[in-house]
Design a protein around this motif. Structure first.
Motif, PDB file in Angstrom:
ATOM      1  N   SER A 184       0.810  -1.214   0.000  1.00  0.00           N
ATOM      2  CA  SER A 184       0.000   0.000   0.000  1.00  0.00           C
ATOM      3  C   SER A 184       0.842   1.262   0.000  1.00  0.00           C
ATOM      4  O   SER A 184       0.356   2.327  -0.390  1.00  0.00           O
ATOM      5  N   VAL A 185       2.107   1.157   0.415  1.00  0.00           N
ATOM      6  CA  VAL A 185       2.990   2.320   0.444  1.00  0.00           C
ATOM      7  C   VAL A 185       3.819   2.433  -0.828  1.00  0.00           C
ATOM      8  O   VAL A 185       3.970   3.520  -1.399  1.00  0.00           O
ATOM      9  N   VAL A 186       4.345   1.299  -1.307  1.00  0.00           N
ATOM     10  CA  VAL A 186       5.277   1.353  -2.436  1.00  0.00           C
ATOM     11  C   VAL A 186       4.576   1.288  -3.793  1.00  0.00           C
ATOM     12  O   VAL A 186       5.185   1.644  -4.810  1.00  0.00           O
ATOM     13  N   SER A 187       3.321   0.835  -3.853  1.00  0.00           N
ATOM     14  CA  SER A 187       2.663   0.632  -5.144  1.00  0.00           C
ATOM     15  C   SER A 187       1.821   1.812  -5.597  1.00  0.00           C
ATOM     16  O   SER A 187       1.534   1.933  -6.787  1.00  0.00           O
ATOM     17  N   VAL A 188       1.359   2.647  -4.675  1.00  0.00           N
ATOM     18  CA  VAL A 188       0.480   3.752  -5.047  1.00  0.00           C
ATOM     19  C   VAL A 188       0.820   4.942  -4.162  1.00  0.00           C
ATOM     20  O   VAL A 188       1.170   4.782  -2.990  1.00  0.00           O
ATOM     21  N   GLN A 189       0.736   6.145  -4.741  1.00  0.00           N
ATOM     22  CA  GLN A 189       1.121   7.343  -3.993  1.00  0.00           C
ATOM     23  C   GLN A 189       0.020   7.782  -3.041  1.00  0.00           C
ATOM     24  O   GLN A 189       0.256   7.989  -1.859  1.00  0.00           O
ATOM     25  N   ASP A 190      -1.211   7.943  -3.534  1.00  0.00           N
ATOM     26  CA  ASP A 190      -2.348   8.351  -2.708  1.00  0.00           C
ATOM     27  C   ASP A 190      -3.369   7.234  -2.757  1.00  0.00           C
ATOM     28  O   ASP A 190      -4.142   7.117  -3.717  1.00  0.00           O
ATOM     29  N   LEU A 191      -3.367   6.395  -1.733  1.00  0.00           N
ATOM     30  CA  LEU A 191      -4.209   5.200  -1.738  1.00  0.00           C
ATOM     31  C   LEU A 191      -5.687   5.558  -1.726  1.00  0.00           C
ATOM     32  O   LEU A 191      -6.486   4.974  -2.475  1.00  0.00           O
ATOM     33  N   ASN A 192      -6.091   6.503  -0.888  1.00  0.00           N
ATOM     34  CA  ASN A 192      -7.516   6.840  -0.769  1.00  0.00           C
ATOM     35  C   ASN A 192      -8.062   7.424  -2.070  1.00  0.00           C
ATOM     36  O   ASN A 192      -9.127   7.022  -2.551  1.00  0.00           O
TER      37      ASN A 192
END
Length: 408
Positions: free
Chosen positions: A163-171
């Motif tokens: 969730s941290v390394v794959s996408v910048q803004d998860l929400n």
């Protein structure tokens, strides 16, 4: 405490074979190398709990060990003071993702976690279920109708590192992906299918969103569609036109029992009007109910006199219930009226019934006049709080038959 290996959180159906939803391409679903050619091809395979970095050379590896060793020595020498900065408390519902010298490490927690100064960058990740809603948007269905549809979505993070390394803004990314999947999936359905299979479509939509977001370490637990008003009726198909309930201003987006009651009442009202347009009415010339032209009543007493003129055995047979009205005027006075349509030719008057009424309605005198003159719909008054009902709501909505006679 610090050497314990991290175990990924269990997913819902990790052991069973995955199947695509209604709107997922089967060919794209079966491809295993989904990440080939992307910018993070050389990253560790964190999805299987493998954090080894094969791209690091032996010289870089030796330099990292030397720097880490020196930082450990400085930390333990100054431990009484550095302990306030390097020890972090992580609760059970959180994990800490650490980047040591720019390279991702296994997530740490729960408990007390050691974070080295200067060389560690860390970020907290909340594993609890969170929710967001997609505001009602216009969806053009397969049969040409335009429907206002929204959704309530619940999701959780099952892999904090991804969730941290794959996408910048998860929400923001999850919200945009869910809205695009909603518009794409419902565009392939008809208005009738969306309204009758709302729960089933929500489950399939959750599967489709999961296929798009599971590579971000995220899992959608629940999707509930919220149906608004019908903005454009669908085109006529081979089975004829679809009879849809009219939209009520101010009631768009209602969910739960209120929405079901609205759909039931409005559909009943719409079907009654449709039947009246295609039916032939026979009038009994010997009927004792006079067909008088009524003036617009200006008070509850005048309205009651108009109701007495419309009482008949036919109306009693259609309604079959007794009603008590508790009316409050602008000066604070309260009056009681009753309309008995349960026996004989019916009765109406001031005061209370000699027996327990089927339904008791409480409202102001202005709302009473507006409702019987057709300016205020009974369900709109009930849902907005201007009308309070004690008894069966469906029985109370039978007053629509009396209101139709007063409007003629």
């Amino acid at each position: 405490m610090f050497s314990k290996s991290y175990q990924l959180l269990p997913q819902r159906d990790s052991s069973s074979p995955r199947t695509p939803g209604l709107f997922v391409d089967t060919d794209g679903f079966s491809q295993s190398g989904y990440h080939k050619g992307l910018s993070f091809d050389n990253m560790p395979n964190v999805s299987v709990n493998d954090f080894t970095d094969t791209s690091q050379g032996w010289l870089s590896w030796i330099c990292n060990l030397i720097v880490i060793f020196l930082v450990y020595i400085c930390t333990f020498i100054t431990f009484p003071i550095s302990g306030w900065f390097v020890l972090k408390t992580v609760p059970n519902y959180q994990r800490i993702v650490v980047f040591r010298l720019g390279r991702v490490c296994p997530p740490k927690g729960p408990g007390i976690v050691l974070v080295l100064p200067l060389i560690d960058q860390w970020q907290r990740v909340d594993l609890r279920t969170r929710a967001f809603n997609i505001p009602p948007c216009q969806v053009t269905t397969r049969d040409g109708g335009v429907l206002s549809v929204g959704a309530d979505i619940q999701f959780r993070i099952w892999n904090p590192v991804m969730s941290v390394v794959s996408v910048q803004d998860l929400n923001a990314s999850t919200r945009m992906t869910a809205q695009n999947a909603l518009n794409h999936s419902l565009a392939k359905k008809t208005v009738r299918e969306i309204q009758t299979e709302r729960v089933k479509l929500g489950e399939y939509l959750g599967m489709d969103i999961n296929e798009l977001t599971r590579h971000w370490g995220l899992e959608v637990d629940r999707v509930e569609l919220t149906l608004g008003s019908l903005l454009k009726a669908p085109d006529e198909g081979p089975s004829g036109p679809l009879i849809m309930p009219p939209s009520v201003p101010g009631l768009e987006g209602l969910t739960g029992p209120i929405q079901q009651l609205a759909m039931h009442f409005l559909a009943h009202s719409g079907s009654s009007q449709h039947q009246q347009q295609d039916s032939v009415t026979f009038t009994d010339e010997l009927s004792h109910a006079p067909q008088a032209v009524m003036a617009t009543p200006g008070s509850a007493e005048e309205l009651l006199d108009g109701v007495k003129l419309l009482l008949s055995e036919t109306l009693v047979h259609q309604v079959g219930a007794s009603f008590q009205f508790d009316i409050s005027s602008e000066d604070g006075q309260r009056h009681s009226y009753f309309v008995d349509l349960s026996q004989g030719s019916g009765a109406a008057g001031a005061g209370s019934l000699c027996r327990e009424p089927d339904v008791t309605l409480s409202m102001s005198d202005s709302d009473l006049l507006a409702m019987f003159q057709g300016e205020l719909r009974p369900f709109a008054a009930y849902s907005s709080g201007r009308l309070k009902i004690q008894g069966d709501i469906k029985t109370a909505m039978k007053l629509e038959e009396l209101i139709k006679l007063l409007k003629k």
